[in-house]
Design a protein around this motif. Structure first.
Motif, PDB file in Angstrom:
ATOM      1  N   GLU A 183       0.848  -1.189   0.000  1.00  0.00           N
ATOM      2  CA  GLU A 183       0.000   0.000   0.000  1.00  0.00           C
ATOM      3  C   GLU A 183       0.886   1.243   0.000  1.00  0.00           C
ATOM      4  O   GLU A 183       1.952   1.265   0.607  1.00  0.00           O
ATOM      5  CB  GLU A 183      -0.896   0.016   1.235  1.00  0.00           C
ATOM      6  CG  GLU A 183      -1.940  -1.087   1.248  1.00  0.00           C
ATOM      7  CD  GLU A 183      -2.779  -1.059   2.522  1.00  0.00           C
ATOM      8  OE1 GLU A 183      -2.541  -0.168   3.378  1.00  0.00           O
ATOM      9  OE2 GLU A 183      -3.647  -1.941   2.666  1.00  0.00           O
ATOM     10  N   GLY A 184       0.421   2.303  -0.664  1.00  0.00           N
ATOM     11  CA  GLY A 184       1.213   3.519  -0.788  1.00  0.00           C
ATOM     12  C   GLY A 184       2.293   3.313  -1.824  1.00  0.00           C
ATOM     13  O   GLY A 184       2.125   2.570  -2.790  1.00  0.00           O
ATOM     14  N   GLY A 185       3.454   3.965  -1.631  1.00  0.00           N
ATOM     15  CA  GLY A 185       4.591   3.740  -2.515  1.00  0.00           C
ATOM     16  C   GLY A 185       4.422   4.287  -3.922  1.00  0.00           C
ATOM     17  O   GLY A 185       5.072   3.801  -4.847  1.00  0.00           O
ATOM     18  N   GLU A 186       3.583   5.301  -4.100  1.00  0.00           N
ATOM     19  CA  GLU A 186       3.385   5.851  -5.439  1.00  0.00           C
ATOM     20  C   GLU A 186       4.652   6.543  -5.940  1.00  0.00           C
ATOM     21  O   GLU A 186       5.499   6.986  -5.170  1.00  0.00           O
ATOM     22  CB  GLU A 186       2.234   6.866  -5.455  1.00  0.00           C
ATOM     23  CG  GLU A 186       0.877   6.310  -5.091  1.00  0.00           C
ATOM     24  CD  GLU A 186       0.602   6.367  -3.597  1.00  0.00           C
ATOM     25  OE1 GLU A 186       1.554   6.669  -2.822  1.00  0.00           O
ATOM     26  OE2 GLU A 186      -0.542   6.105  -3.196  1.00  0.00           O
ATOM     27  N   THR A 187       4.786   6.634  -7.257  1.00  0.00           N
ATOM     28  CA  THR A 187       5.789   7.489  -7.869  1.00  0.00           C
ATOM     29  C   THR A 187       5.119   8.838  -8.112  1.00  0.00           C
ATOM     30  O   THR A 187       4.083   8.911  -8.775  1.00  0.00           O
ATOM     31  CB  THR A 187       6.293   6.896  -9.193  1.00  0.00           C
ATOM     32  OG1 THR A 187       6.809   5.583  -8.950  1.00  0.00           O
ATOM     33  CG2 THR A 187       7.392   7.770  -9.799  1.00  0.00           C
ATOM     34  N   ALA A 188       5.692   9.897  -7.534  1.00  0.00           N
ATOM     35  CA  ALA A 188       5.079  11.222  -7.570  1.00  0.00           C
ATOM     36  C   ALA A 188       5.880  12.139  -8.480  1.00  0.00           C
ATOM     37  O   ALA A 188       7.117  12.113  -8.469  1.00  0.00           O
ATOM     38  CB  ALA A 188       5.012  11.810  -6.161  1.00  0.00           C
ATOM     39  N   PHE A 189       5.170  12.959  -9.267  1.00  0.00           N
ATOM     40  CA  PHE A 189       5.799  13.946 -10.141  1.00  0.00           C
ATOM     41  C   PHE A 189       5.266  15.329  -9.810  1.00  0.00           C
ATOM     42  O   PHE A 189       4.086  15.484  -9.449  1.00  0.00           O
ATOM     43  CB  PHE A 189       5.488  13.643 -11.616  1.00  0.00           C
ATOM     44  CG  PHE A 189       6.192  12.442 -12.164  1.00  0.00           C
ATOM     45  CD1 PHE A 189       7.405  12.573 -12.816  1.00  0.00           C
ATOM     46  CD2 PHE A 189       5.642  11.181 -12.025  1.00  0.00           C
ATOM     47  CE1 PHE A 189       8.060  11.463 -13.321  1.00  0.00           C
ATOM     48  CE2 PHE A 189       6.282  10.063 -12.534  1.00  0.00           C
ATOM     49  CZ  PHE A 189       7.496  10.203 -13.183  1.00  0.00           C
ATOM     50  N   GLU A 204       6.175  -4.258   0.848  1.00  0.00           N
ATOM     51  CA  GLU A 204       7.472  -3.906   0.292  1.00  0.00           C
ATOM     52  C   GLU A 204       7.327  -3.674  -1.208  1.00  0.00           C
ATOM     53  O   GLU A 204       6.820  -4.534  -1.933  1.00  0.00           O
ATOM     54  CB  GLU A 204       8.456  -5.053   0.555  1.00  0.00           C
ATOM     55  CG  GLU A 204       9.860  -4.818   0.074  1.00  0.00           C
ATOM     56  CD  GLU A 204      10.767  -5.981   0.442  1.00  0.00           C
ATOM     57  OE1 GLU A 204      11.259  -6.030   1.585  1.00  0.00           O
ATOM     58  OE2 GLU A 204      10.971  -6.859  -0.431  1.00  0.00           O
ATOM     59  N   LYS A 205       7.755  -2.525  -1.663  1.00  0.00           N
ATOM     60  CA  LYS A 205       7.680  -2.173  -3.083  1.00  0.00           C
ATOM     61  C   LYS A 205       9.000  -2.535  -3.764  1.00  0.00           C
ATOM     62  O   LYS A 205      10.084  -2.247  -3.257  1.00  0.00           O
ATOM     63  CB  LYS A 205       7.420  -0.674  -3.233  1.00  0.00           C
ATOM     64  CG  LYS A 205       7.517  -0.145  -4.659  1.00  0.00           C
ATOM     65  CD  LYS A 205       7.377   1.376  -4.664  1.00  0.00           C
ATOM     66  CE  LYS A 205       7.658   1.965  -6.029  1.00  0.00           C
ATOM     67  NZ  LYS A 205       7.554   3.443  -6.030  1.00  0.00           N
ATOM     68  N   ARG A 206       8.901  -3.143  -4.970  1.00  0.00           N
ATOM     69  CA  ARG A 206      10.087  -3.516  -5.743  1.00  0.00           C
ATOM     70  C   ARG A 206       9.905  -3.060  -7.183  1.00  0.00           C
ATOM     71  O   ARG A 206       8.889  -3.374  -7.816  1.00  0.00           O
ATOM     72  CB  ARG A 206      10.301  -5.029  -5.709  1.00  0.00           C
ATOM     73  CG  ARG A 206      10.357  -5.607  -4.305  1.00  0.00           C
ATOM     74  CD  ARG A 206      10.115  -7.092  -4.326  1.00  0.00           C
ATOM     75  NE  ARG A 206       9.899  -7.624  -2.972  1.00  0.00           N
ATOM     76  CZ  ARG A 206       9.272  -8.776  -2.717  1.00  0.00           C
ATOM     77  NH1 ARG A 206       8.791  -9.495  -3.723  1.00  0.00           N
ATOM     78  NH2 ARG A 206       9.104  -9.175  -1.467  1.00  0.00           N
TER      79      ARG A 206
END
Length: 284
Positions: A222-228, A269-271
């Protein structure tokens, strides 16, 4: 940040492979797939991979299992093409999503390869050309240099390069990034500032980082977005999806709208596989 790795002698590798050395056949397959020390030839590379497997080299057997279709064959033309990209930003920045860029089996394979190499992630030090630890980046990373390369990874790199329309010789070494709960990569840009004299030699030798590609290797977090900064965009891919963006404008100048951040996961865990792309092969 691509450190020079010595290229094994293809003639010596071929002799060893003919003498029954499966590991040598595999190394020769990797060089042939990448076009290092020999012309790039995908059919020859796959033939060498099969030879390595027949000689009992277990990693070659695993790679063939990943690449083969249901009919038992490897369709290299399909492997080297990808689904069409979809624009995400509306304000002019070239930020694209590619759904289903890699099959789940390849995502799992890449993570298995990366897991044993994971170490604290570094940021670029222009004074040394190497990496250094900084508070801005708390996640972990695994880097695949030439000794760690295999044919599956070479296929993934070629697929990324063709999708971006950039030469595979301009790709830096691929990395896999791991973000545990609370870990992040704070706001930053991937392009090298041409106004900073510290980057002059790197830019002369290798050119600008024209594009960046992220491939999401899992989605059970959950979460772990790529933000611009562009459009206030927040994006989170599913397993196998890719995010591709241009760090430069058509005239070659850098695009400040590509400032971005890897936000921290709240659970799990984001990969992701991370790939920087230059416009040409490095100069001596």
């Amino acid at each position: 940040m691509t450190s020079p790795s010595p290229i094994p002698d293809p003639v010596t590798l071929r002799r060893s492979a003919e003498a029954g050395d499966g590991q040598a056949a595999h190394r020769l397959a990797v060089l042939t797939a990448m076009g290092l020390g020999a012309p790039q030839d995908w059919n020859a590379a796959l033939g060498l991979l099969e030879q390595a497997a027949e000689l009992g080299f277990a990693p070659a057997v695993e790679q063939l299992d990943v690449l083969r279709g249901r009919d038992g064959r490897i369709d290299i033309a399909t492997w080297l093409s990808s689904p069409p990209p979809r624009p995400l930003a509306t304000g002019g920045a070239a930020i694209l999503a590619i759904e289903g860029f890699l099959p789940g089996a390849v995502c799992e394979y890449v993570w298995r390869r990366a897991e044993r190499l994971v170490a604290p992630a570094l940021v670029y030090d222009p004074r040394t050309g190497e990496g250094r630890r900084e508070a801005v980046r708390s996640n972990d990373a695994a880097r695949f240099e030439l000794p760690e390369m295999d044919v599956v990874l070479a296929v993934v790199r070629e697929r990324i390069a063709r999708t971006a329309g950039l030469p595979v010789a301009g790709l830096e070494w691929s990395q896999v990034l791991r973000y545990a709960v609370g870990q992040s990569f704070d706001w930053h840009v991937d392009w090298l500032d041409p106004a900073n004299p510290a980057y002059a030699e790197d830019l002369r030798r290798r050119g600008q980082r024209i594009a960046t590609c992220l491939v999401y290797l899992n989605d059970d977090y959950e979460g772990g977005e790529t933000a611009f900064e562009a459009d206030g965009l927040r994006w989170r891919g599913r397993k196998g999806d890719a995010l591709l963006w241009a760090n430069t404008l058509p005239d070659g100048s850098v695009d400040g709208r590509t400032r971005h951040a890897g936000l921290p996961p709240r659970r799990g865990e984001k990969r992701v596989l991370s790939q920087w792309l230059r416009g040409r092969a490095p100069r001596p």
